[in-house]
Design a protein around this motif. Structure first.
Motif, PDB file in Angstrom:
ATOM      1  N   SER A  45       0.769  -1.336  -0.252  1.00 23.37           N
ATOM      2  CA  SER A  45      -0.077   0.023   0.062  1.00 23.37           C
ATOM      3  C   SER A  45       0.899   1.125   0.040  1.00 23.37           C
ATOM      4  CB  SER A  45      -0.971  -0.005   1.110  1.00 23.37           C
ATOM      5  OG  SER A  45       0.018  -0.058   2.520  1.00 23.37           O
ATOM      6  N   ALA A  46       2.208   1.288   0.509  1.00 28.00           N
ATOM      7  CA  ALA A  46       3.025   2.345   0.564  1.00 28.00           C
ATOM      8  C   ALA A  46       3.765   2.488  -0.636  1.00 28.00           C
ATOM      9  CB  ALA A  46       3.883   2.172   1.680  1.00 28.00           C
ATOM     10  N   SER A  47       4.484   1.515  -1.219  1.00 32.21           N
ATOM     11  CA  SER A  47       5.175   1.827  -2.460  1.00 32.21           C
ATOM     12  C   SER A  47       4.549   1.477  -3.769  1.00 32.21           C
ATOM     13  CB  SER A  47       6.363   0.877  -2.335  1.00 32.21           C
ATOM     14  OG  SER A  47       6.033  -0.504  -2.456  1.00 32.21           O
ATOM     15  N   GLY A  48       3.379   0.578  -3.697  1.00 30.30           N
ATOM     16  CA  GLY A  48       2.823   0.458  -4.960  1.00 30.30           C
ATOM     17  C   GLY A  48       3.278  -1.050  -5.771  1.00 30.30           C
ATOM     18  N   GLN A  49       4.496  -1.548  -5.039  1.00 24.51           N
ATOM     19  CA  GLN A  49       5.106  -2.689  -5.406  1.00 24.51           C
ATOM     20  C   GLN A  49       4.121  -3.984  -5.245  1.00 24.51           C
ATOM     21  OE1 GLN A  49       9.531  -3.190  -5.178  1.00 24.51           O
ATOM     22  NE2 GLN A  49       9.081  -5.205  -4.324  1.00 24.51           N
ATOM     23  N   ARG A  50       4.348  -4.702  -6.310  1.00 23.50           N
ATOM     24  CA  ARG A  50       3.366  -5.883  -6.519  1.00 23.50           C
ATOM     25  C   ARG A  50       4.263  -7.328  -6.079  1.00 23.50           C
ATOM     26  NH1 ARG A  50      -0.706  -5.878 -10.781  1.00 23.50           N
ATOM     27  NH2 ARG A  50       0.611  -7.211 -11.983  1.00 23.50           N
ATOM     28  N   ARG A  51       3.513  -8.130  -5.610  1.00 23.11           N
ATOM     29  CA  ARG A  51       4.035  -9.567  -5.737  1.00 23.11           C
ATOM     30  C   ARG A  51       2.902 -10.519  -5.997  1.00 23.11           C
ATOM     31  NH1 ARG A  51       5.221 -10.922   0.900  1.00 23.11           N
ATOM     32  NH2 ARG A  51       2.981 -11.155   1.305  1.00 23.11           N
ATOM     33  N   LEU A  52       3.517 -11.656  -6.220  1.00 30.78           N
ATOM     34  CA  LEU A  52       2.460 -12.690  -6.720  1.00 30.78           C
ATOM     35  C   LEU A  52       2.482 -13.657  -5.590  1.00 30.78           C
ATOM     36  CD1 LEU A  52       0.260 -12.972  -8.807  1.00 30.78           C
ATOM     37  CD2 LEU A  52       1.917 -14.457 -10.066  1.00 30.78           C
ATOM     38  N   VAL A  53       1.434 -14.133  -4.923  1.00 29.69           N
ATOM     39  CA  VAL A  53       1.234 -14.991  -3.376  1.00 29.69           C
ATOM     40  C   VAL A  53       0.611 -16.481  -4.201  1.00 29.69           C
ATOM     41  CG1 VAL A  53       0.440 -15.544  -1.368  1.00 29.69           C
ATOM     42  CG2 VAL A  53       1.364 -13.213  -1.961  1.00 29.69           C
ATOM     43  N   VAL A  54       1.506 -17.665  -4.076  1.00 31.63           N
ATOM     44  CA  VAL A  54       1.032 -18.789  -4.274  1.00 31.63           C
ATOM     45  C   VAL A  54       0.818 -19.493  -3.053  1.00 31.63           C
ATOM     46  CG1 VAL A  54       1.375 -21.059  -5.504  1.00 31.63           C
ATOM     47  CG2 VAL A  54       2.187 -18.897  -6.509  1.00 31.63           C
ATOM     48  N   GLY A  55      -0.622 -19.921  -2.728  1.00 28.18           N
ATOM     49  CA  GLY A  55      -1.000 -20.438  -1.501  1.00 28.18           C
ATOM     50  C   GLY A  55      -1.715 -19.794  -0.575  1.00 28.18           C
ATOM     51  N   SER A  56      -2.453 -18.871  -0.998  1.00 27.19           N
ATOM     52  CA  SER A  56      -3.268 -17.780  -0.323  1.00 27.19           C
ATOM     53  C   SER A  56      -4.331 -18.812   0.697  1.00 27.19           C
ATOM     54  CB  SER A  56      -3.783 -16.999  -1.110  1.00 27.19           C
ATOM     55  OG  SER A  56      -4.793 -17.494  -1.996  1.00 27.19           O
ATOM     56  N   THR A  57      -4.557 -19.927   0.274  1.00 24.09           N
ATOM     57  CA  THR A  57      -5.091 -21.104   0.833  1.00 24.09           C
ATOM     58  C   THR A  57      -4.234 -22.297   1.052  1.00 24.09           C
ATOM     59  OG1 THR A  57      -6.511 -22.177  -0.665  1.00 24.09           O
ATOM     60  CG2 THR A  57      -7.477 -20.201   0.431  1.00 24.09           C
ATOM     61  N   ARG A  58      -4.176 -23.142   2.188  1.00 25.30           N
ATOM     62  CA  ARG A  58      -3.423 -24.296   2.307  1.00 25.30           C
ATOM     63  C   ARG A  58      -3.657 -25.051   0.887  1.00 25.30           C
ATOM     64  NH1 ARG A  58      -0.383 -27.851   5.427  1.00 25.30           N
ATOM     65  NH2 ARG A  58      -0.954 -29.984   5.158  1.00 25.30           N
ATOM     66  N   GLU A  59      -4.571 -25.296   0.452  1.00 24.42           N
ATOM     67  CA  GLU A  59      -5.106 -26.201  -0.754  1.00 24.42           C
ATOM     68  C   GLU A  59      -4.562 -25.404  -2.091  1.00 24.42           C
ATOM     69  OE1 GLU A  59      -7.064 -25.705   1.783  1.00 24.42           O
ATOM     70  OE2 GLU A  59      -7.148 -27.620   2.644  1.00 24.42           O
ATOM     71  N   ALA A  60      -4.448 -24.141  -2.123  1.00 23.77           N
ATOM     72  CA  ALA A  60      -3.760 -23.278  -3.107  1.00 23.77           C
ATOM     73  C   ALA A  60      -4.667 -23.782  -4.552  1.00 23.77           C
ATOM     74  CB  ALA A  60      -2.484 -23.548  -3.394  1.00 23.77           C
ATOM     75  N   ILE A  61      -5.889 -23.828  -4.606  1.00 20.03           N
ATOM     76  CA  ILE A  61      -6.864 -23.794  -5.401  1.00 20.03           C
ATOM     77  C   ILE A  61      -6.692 -22.782  -6.730  1.00 20.03           C
ATOM     78  CG2 ILE A  61      -9.269 -24.448  -6.472  1.00 20.03           C
ATOM     79  CD1 ILE A  61      -8.394 -26.387  -4.401  1.00 20.03           C
ATOM     80  N   GLY A  62      -6.122 -23.274  -7.681  1.00 17.86           N
ATOM     81  CA  GLY A  62      -6.120 -22.297  -8.816  1.00 17.86           C
ATOM     82  C   GLY A  62      -4.776 -21.716  -9.174  1.00 17.86           C
ATOM     83  N   GLU A  63      -3.817 -22.013  -7.897  1.00 15.66           N
ATOM     84  CA  GLU A  63      -2.615 -21.095  -7.893  1.00 15.66           C
ATOM     85  C   GLU A  63      -1.593 -22.119  -7.866  1.00 15.66           C
ATOM     86  OE1 GLU A  63      -2.565 -19.288  -3.971  1.00 15.66           O
ATOM     87  OE2 GLU A  63      -4.837 -18.466  -4.499  1.00 15.66           O
ATOM     88  N   TYR A  64      -0.403 -21.891  -8.611  1.00 17.58           N
ATOM     89  CA  TYR A  64       0.624 -22.813  -8.968  1.00 17.58           C
ATOM     90  C   TYR A  64       2.089 -22.217  -9.479  1.00 17.58           C
ATOM     91  CZ  TYR A  64      -0.696 -22.036 -13.872  1.00 17.58           C
ATOM     92  OH  TYR A  64      -0.890 -21.492 -15.072  1.00 17.58           O
ATOM     93  N   ILE A  65       3.029 -22.601  -9.501  1.00 16.25           N
ATOM     94  CA  ILE A  65       4.195 -22.508  -9.918  1.00 16.25           C
ATOM     95  C   ILE A  65       4.843 -23.587 -10.841  1.00 16.25           C
ATOM     96  CG2 ILE A  65       6.731 -21.839  -9.460  1.00 16.25           C
ATOM     97  CD1 ILE A  65       5.997 -20.827  -6.997  1.00 16.25           C
ATOM     98  N   LYS A  66       5.270 -23.450 -12.008  1.00 17.34           N
ATOM     99  CA  LYS A  66       5.899 -24.775 -12.847  1.00 17.34           C
ATOM    100  C   LYS A  66       6.848 -23.960 -13.888  1.00 17.34           C
ATOM    101  CE  LYS A  66       2.153 -24.954 -16.251  1.00 17.34           C
ATOM    102  NZ  LYS A  66       0.985 -25.739 -16.752  1.00 17.34           N
ATOM    103  N   VAL A  67       8.046 -24.737 -13.903  1.00 18.25           N
ATOM    104  CA  VAL A  67       8.901 -24.587 -15.014  1.00 18.25           C
ATOM    105  C   VAL A  67       8.541 -24.688 -16.205  1.00 18.25           C
ATOM    106  CG1 VAL A  67      11.251 -25.260 -15.730  1.00 18.25           C
ATOM    107  CG2 VAL A  67      10.603 -24.991 -13.104  1.00 18.25           C
ATOM    108  N   CYS A  68       8.580 -23.709 -17.053  1.00 16.98           N
ATOM    109  CA  CYS A  68       8.262 -23.946 -18.668  1.00 16.98           C
ATOM    110  C   CYS A  68       9.367 -24.840 -19.354  1.00 16.98           C
ATOM    111  CB  CYS A  68       8.339 -22.442 -19.390  1.00 16.98           C
ATOM    112  SG  CYS A  68       6.870 -21.390 -18.397  1.00 16.98           S
ATOM    113  N   ARG A  69       9.145 -25.913 -19.728  1.00 14.10           N
ATOM    114  CA  ARG A  69      10.141 -27.012 -20.343  1.00 14.10           C
ATOM    115  C   ARG A  69       9.612 -27.157 -21.648  1.00 14.10           C
ATOM    116  NH1 ARG A  69       9.513 -32.310 -17.746  1.00 14.10           N
ATOM    117  NH2 ARG A  69       7.539 -31.695 -17.273  1.00 14.10           N
ATOM    118  N   ASP A  70      10.935 -27.583 -22.690  1.00 11.82           N
ATOM    119  CA  ASP A  70      10.471 -27.903 -23.999  1.00 11.82           C
ATOM    120  C   ASP A  70      10.349 -29.412 -23.740  1.00 11.82           C
ATOM    121  OD1 ASP A  70      13.279 -25.590 -24.760  1.00 11.82           O
ATOM    122  OD2 ASP A  70      10.906 -25.083 -25.036  1.00 11.82           O
ATOM    123  N   LEU A  71       8.983 -29.695 -23.852  1.00 10.12           N
ATOM    124  CA  LEU A  71       8.699 -31.252 -23.849  1.00 10.12           C
ATOM    125  C   LEU A  71       8.725 -31.817 -25.357  1.00 10.12           C
ATOM    126  CD1 LEU A  71       5.905 -30.820 -21.110  1.00 10.12           C
ATOM    127  CD2 LEU A  71       8.369 -31.664 -21.009  1.00 10.12           C
TER     128      LEU A  71
END
Length: 319
Positions: free
Chosen positions: A293-319
């Motif tokens: 709220s002071a600086s306006g800087q943003r961050r992305l939070v994964v796990g806003s609930t323990r189950e983290a529905i709809g939230e994830y981190i994954k490496v983009c791989r050349d499959l």
């Protein structure tokens, strides 16, 4: 390691007179309370594990004093006053007690052998603790062994020891059955193939004679970055970016610095995404946008609930 005036650390359990056991999730007090989540309730003389939704419902109905809204983090979790703690279960003390006596069951016997293997590969036993169901003596035949490692360097050494012990067949990597079981518990938004690829390279999990064990890091107090910023949630977002710093990837919460001017930081409160990415890799992240709220800087939070529905981190791989 523990401060005299606030001796509570993540992965501790605290037990109240009402027959509730909370897992501590915060290093610092929140308005003089211990930040935590309800994990076990006493039911006819037995401890029953419950999920976040059940916990919130139970507390709202019967023990609303333990519900807590953090203004700093714009988040809801649970919190207990120190004077309401009847028993403070400390992982390092419990591990010492398990190692000092004859094993009560097969899981404790495997735990004792696991510690012997890790110490043979250079792990300092004084940096270890025992959490999860074993911390309160609730392990069953199929239970995991949940170890705590205190300090970033000790954790790095323990992961290296696991990697070496697996290579020398003193321990085993998770087989398909154990990996699938791990996926059922924690898979979240990733498919099994994605989940297993990420997990296999972390070396924070392996098995001893068919029993899975897990190592989780708790930072030393001098390693902590105190964050006094006040965050406001701004909805869910997805982005792709390069990881430029992974030094705190196994911390709680895990922290990744990314090459994104608007949102330079990704935070994960979910164990699934600890150690998920390495510096130089491109990741895709879905999480809750929070704005300072002071600086306006943003961050992305994964796990806003323990189950983290709809939230994830994954490496983009050349499959």
């Amino acid at each position: 390691m523990r401060e005299a005036d606030f001796p509570y650390l993540p992965k501790d359990f605290i037990q109240t007179a009402e027959g509730l056991i909370f897992a501590v999730v915060s290093y610092h007090p929140h308005q003089q309370k211990i930040g935590c989540f309800l994990r076990y309730i006493e039911n006819q003389g037995q401890w029953q594990k419950i999920d976040t939704e059940q916990a919130n419902r139970l507390l709202a109905r019967h023990y609303p004093k333990y519900l807590f809204k953090s203004l700093q983090f714009d988040a809801e979790f649970h919190a207990v006053k120190p004077e309401d703690v009847e028993i403070h279960h400390q992982p390092e003390q419990h591990l010492r007690s398990v190692l000092a006596r004859s094993a009560n069951d097969e899981i404790e016997e495997k735990c004792q052998r696991l510690i012997a293997i890790l110490t043979k590969y250079g792990v300092n036993i004084d940096s270890l603790g025992l959490t999860g169901s074993m911390l309160i003596g609730q392990q069953k035949k199929g239970s995991d062994i949940d170890l705590v490692v205190y300090g970033r360097e000790a954790f790095r050494q323990t992961r290296q020891a696991v990697k070496q012990a697996v290579a020398e067949q003193q321990l085993t990597a998770l087989d398909l059955s154990l990996m699938q079981d791990n996926f059922q518990r924690r898979g979240g938004e990733l498919n099994f193939e994605e989940f297993a690829w990420h997990e296999a390279r972390k070396y924070n999990k392996a098995a001893i004679d068919g029993t899975k064990f897990d190592i989780g890091m708790v930072s030393l107090l001098e390693e902590l970055v105190v964050d006094h910023r006040h965050y406001i949630k701004q909805g869910i977002s997805t982005l792709k970016a390069v990881v430029i710093d992974d030094q705190q990837a196994f911390d709680f919460p895990a922290r990744y610095l990314i090459d994104n001017e608007m949102t330079p930081e990704v935070i994960s409160f979910t164990h699934t995404y600890v150690g998920q990415a390495q510096a130089g890799e491109i990741i895709e992240v879905a999480g809750a946008v929070e704005c300072d709220s002071a600086s306006g800087q943003r961050r992305l939070v994964v796990g806003s609930t323990r189950e983290a529905i709809g939230e994830y981190i994954k490496v983009c791989r050349d499959l």
